[in-house]
Design a protein around this motif. Structure first.
Motif, PDB file in Angstrom:
ATOM      1  N   LYS A   1      41.779  47.987  39.093  1.00 35.09           N
ATOM      2  CA  LYS A   1      40.473  48.325  38.504  1.00 35.09           C
ATOM      3  C   LYS A   1      40.539  49.657  37.753  1.00 35.09           C
ATOM      4  O   LYS A   1      39.832  49.848  36.751  1.00 35.09           O
ATOM      5  N   LEU A   2      41.402  50.569  38.212  1.00 33.48           N
ATOM      6  CA  LEU A   2      41.528  51.875  37.561  1.00 33.48           C
ATOM      7  C   LEU A   2      42.241  51.758  36.220  1.00 33.48           C
ATOM      8  O   LEU A   2      41.887  52.444  35.260  1.00 33.48           O
ATOM      9  N   ILE A   3      43.256  50.894  36.153  1.00 31.93           N
ATOM     10  CA  ILE A   3      44.032  50.799  34.910  1.00 31.93           C
ATOM     11  C   ILE A   3      43.430  49.790  33.939  1.00 31.93           C
ATOM     12  O   ILE A   3      43.785  49.777  32.766  1.00 31.93           O
ATOM     13  N   ASN A   4      42.516  48.957  34.443  1.00 29.91           N
ATOM     14  CA  ASN A   4      41.853  47.983  33.571  1.00 29.91           C
ATOM     15  C   ASN A   4      40.399  47.810  34.032  1.00 29.91           C
ATOM     16  O   ASN A   4      40.089  46.897  34.800  1.00 29.91           O
ATOM     17  N   PRO A   5      39.515  48.681  33.557  1.00 27.75           N
ATOM     18  CA  PRO A   5      38.104  48.621  33.977  1.00 27.75           C
ATOM     19  C   PRO A   5      37.421  47.290  33.658  1.00 27.75           C
ATOM     20  O   PRO A   5      36.375  46.977  34.239  1.00 27.75           O
ATOM     21  N   LYS A   6      38.006  46.497  32.745  1.00 29.32           N
ATOM     22  CA  LYS A   6      37.394  45.216  32.385  1.00 29.32           C
ATOM     23  C   LYS A   6      37.606  44.135  33.450  1.00 29.32           C
ATOM     24  O   LYS A   6      36.988  43.082  33.393  1.00 29.32           O
ATOM     25  N   VAL A   7      38.493  44.406  34.396  1.00 27.93           N
ATOM     26  CA  VAL A   7      38.742  43.433  35.464  1.00 27.93           C
ATOM     27  C   VAL A   7      37.437  43.182  36.210  1.00 27.93           C
ATOM     28  O   VAL A   7      36.737  44.117  36.625  1.00 27.93           O
ATOM     29  N   ALA A   8      37.105  41.912  36.376  1.00 28.91           N
ATOM     30  CA  ALA A   8      35.807  41.563  36.987  1.00 28.91           C
ATOM     31  C   ALA A   8      35.745  41.908  38.465  1.00 28.91           C
ATOM     32  O   ALA A   8      34.692  42.264  38.991  1.00 28.91           O
ATOM     33  N   THR A   9      36.872  41.806  39.149  1.00 32.56           N
ATOM     34  CA  THR A   9      36.893  42.012  40.595  1.00 32.56           C
ATOM     35  C   THR A   9      37.103  43.477  40.943  1.00 32.56           C
ATOM     36  O   THR A   9      37.997  44.131  40.411  1.00 32.56           O
ATOM     37  N   ASP A  10      36.268  43.982  41.845  1.00 34.53           N
ATOM     38  CA  ASP A  10      36.388  45.345  42.357  1.00 34.53           C
ATOM     39  C   ASP A  10      36.703  45.235  43.845  1.00 34.53           C
ATOM     40  O   ASP A  10      35.864  44.815  44.645  1.00 34.53           O
ATOM     41  N   GLY A  11      37.926  45.604  44.208  1.00 33.31           N
ATOM     42  CA  GLY A  11      38.368  45.439  45.589  1.00 33.31           C
ATOM     43  C   GLY A  11      37.530  46.179  46.605  1.00 33.31           C
ATOM     44  O   GLY A  11      37.387  45.732  47.751  1.00 33.31           O
ATOM     45  N   ILE A  12      36.955  47.307  46.211  1.00 36.04           N
ATOM     46  CA  ILE A  12      36.143  48.095  47.135  1.00 36.04           C
ATOM     47  C   ILE A  12      34.759  47.474  47.309  1.00 36.04           C
ATOM     48  O   ILE A  12      34.237  47.373  48.424  1.00 36.04           O
ATOM     49  N   LYS A  13      34.173  47.021  46.214  1.00 39.76           N
ATOM     50  CA  LYS A  13      32.800  46.504  46.262  1.00 39.76           C
ATOM     51  C   LYS A  13      32.704  45.025  46.649  1.00 39.76           C
ATOM     52  O   LYS A  13      31.691  44.600  47.197  1.00 39.76           O
ATOM     53  N   ASP A  14      33.738  44.261  46.350  1.00 44.20           N
ATOM     54  CA  ASP A  14      33.637  42.806  46.488  1.00 44.20           C
ATOM     55  C   ASP A  14      34.255  42.240  47.760  1.00 44.20           C
ATOM     56  O   ASP A  14      34.214  41.033  47.987  1.00 44.20           O
ATOM     57  N   LEU A  15      34.851  43.097  48.573  1.00 42.73           N
ATOM     58  CA  LEU A  15      35.507  42.629  49.793  1.00 42.73           C
ATOM     59  C   LEU A  15      35.097  43.493  50.984  1.00 42.73           C
ATOM     60  O   LEU A  15      34.787  44.680  50.828  1.00 42.73           O
ATOM     61  N   SER A  16      35.130  42.905  52.164  1.00 44.99           N
ATOM     62  CA  SER A  16      34.817  43.630  53.403  1.00 44.99           C
ATOM     63  C   SER A  16      36.113  43.900  54.158  1.00 44.99           C
ATOM     64  O   SER A  16      36.809  42.957  54.551  1.00 44.99           O
ATOM     65  N   PRO A  17      36.475  45.175  54.364  1.00 42.41           N
ATOM     66  CA  PRO A  17      37.673  45.480  55.153  1.00 42.41           C
ATOM     67  C   PRO A  17      37.521  44.954  56.576  1.00 42.41           C
ATOM     68  O   PRO A  17      36.425  44.951  57.138  1.00 42.41           O
ATOM     69  N   VAL A  18      38.631  44.499  57.142  1.00 45.41           N
ATOM     70  CA  VAL A  18      38.624  43.962  58.503  1.00 45.41           C
ATOM     71  C   VAL A  18      39.477  44.823  59.427  1.00 45.41           C
ATOM     72  O   VAL A  18      39.022  45.263  60.476  1.00 45.41           O
ATOM     73  N   VAL A  19      40.724  45.045  59.026  1.00 44.64           N
ATOM     74  CA  VAL A  19      41.622  45.853  59.863  1.00 44.64           C
ATOM     75  C   VAL A  19      42.722  46.448  58.985  1.00 44.64           C
ATOM     76  O   VAL A  19      43.124  45.869  57.980  1.00 44.64           O
TER      77      VAL A  19
END
Length: 331
Positions: free
Chosen positions: A108-126
């Motif tokens: 996401k940092l090197i390509n802001p156009k990427v639709a998926t944001d790992g921090i916002k779109d996923l829930s950390p588990v472990v």
């Protein structure tokens, strides 16, 4: 005596009863979960670090959860295809992502156009674990330490080349951080994975490489390549005898590694998140699992979802600073 209810009261009572039924059914479903096999999505090809980590966890995780856990490799676009597969999955706990720094934070940092944001779109588990990377060189390179490598780079700016597992990978970021901290210029050569980069390093086509420890270790032990330093602040017990980059004069505090975590799609019920976290923590505490991960250059963690989130918040700022200063892009 009969009591007559007004129409509005009857509707309210109906809604209340319907809500209670839904709640009871949902609670029963949570209690019964899982009722079918669970998939761990690995966003890279079989045989890589992410794949090996996932396959070390899957059998025992399945035993703890009472269902088979299968691996699905969804490679492509620097890990983004697999990440998107997990993000778009139903939030029912049956699709888990084995994520790492590349696809969760750096892309996401090197390509802001990427639709998926790992921090916002996923829930950390472990938090699965972390491991150092290692700066390696071809056997014929006239250098035996990081200081020697930097002296060569300063003597002939731009003549030394270094390989990474790909543009925007943690290995690339670590190489650029080294260049920035040491104020040297070396030419970056991105490869499609650690294996082909190491093959060219062994063959002498490139001078240096930043690699995962697990991929490089067999060639280091056989003497086919040289190991100059792990990319951590202190020496790693996973790489005895290899100095730490963070203890080299002028590079004090250098600390950048690879890491892995388990993630679920957003809106997954908290009861399921907790079940997966508890099971995964039990697996990661198992001595045999710890041993197998250590053999792959990974120190097992087992830290909670909250601790993984905190770690990611710190790590993304490290990546952001290097990406911005080195002008790293997806191209």
């Amino acid at each position: 005596m009969l009591i007559k209810l007004k129409h509005s009261s009857t509707q309210s009572l109906g809604r209340l009863l319907a809500g209670l039924v839904v709640s009871v059914v949902a609670s029963a479903a949570m209690a019964a979960w899982p009722e079918k096999p669970i998939t761990i999505v690995v966003p890279f090809a079989p045989g890589g670090s992410s794949d090996i980590v996932a396959r070390n966890l899957a059998p025992m995780l399945g035993e703890r959860l009472g269902q088979a856990v299968v691996i699905e490799n969804v490679a492509g676009a620097g890990g983004m295809l697999g990440t998107q597969r997990a993000v778009r999955a139903a939030p029912d706990g049956y699709t888990i992502l084995l994520g790492s720094g590349s696809e969760i934070l750096i892309n996401k940092l090197i390509n802001p156009k990427v639709a998926t944001d790992g921090i916002k779109d996923l829930s950390p588990v472990v938090f699965v674990g972390t491991g150092p990377m290692v700066l390696v060189g071809k056997a014929g390179l006239p250098a035996n330490s990081v200081a020697d490598v930097l002296a060569l780079a300063r003597a002939k700016p731009g003549t030394l080349s270094y390989a990474s597992a790909g543009n925007g990978t943690p290995m690339h970021v670590a190489g650029e951080l080294l260049k920035m901290r040491a104020d040297v210029f070396m030419t970056h050569i991105p490869y499609r994975g650690a294996a082909p980069a190491l093959i060219d390093l062994i063959g002498g086509q490139i001078d240096l490489g930043v690699s995962t420890l697990s991929a490089a270790q067999p060639y280091i032990k056989s003497g086919k390549i040289k190991a100059f330093a792990v990319t951590s602040a202190k020496p790693s017990e996973l790489a005895p005898g290899i100095p730490a980059m963070g203890q080299v004069k002028g590079l004090e505090g250098f600390d950048l590694g690879v890491w892995f975590g388990l993630f679920l799609p957003n809106k997954t019920p908290p009861e399921i998140l907790q079940k997966v976290q508890t099971a995964a923590q039990q697996v990661l505490a198992d001595p045999q699992v710890k041993k197998r991960l250590a053999e792959q250059g990974i120190s097992a963690s087992g830290a909670s979802a909250a601790e993984l989130s905190k770690f990611m918040a710190t790590e993304v700022e490290k990546y952001r600073a290097v990406v911005k200063a080195a002008k790293i892009t997806a191209e």
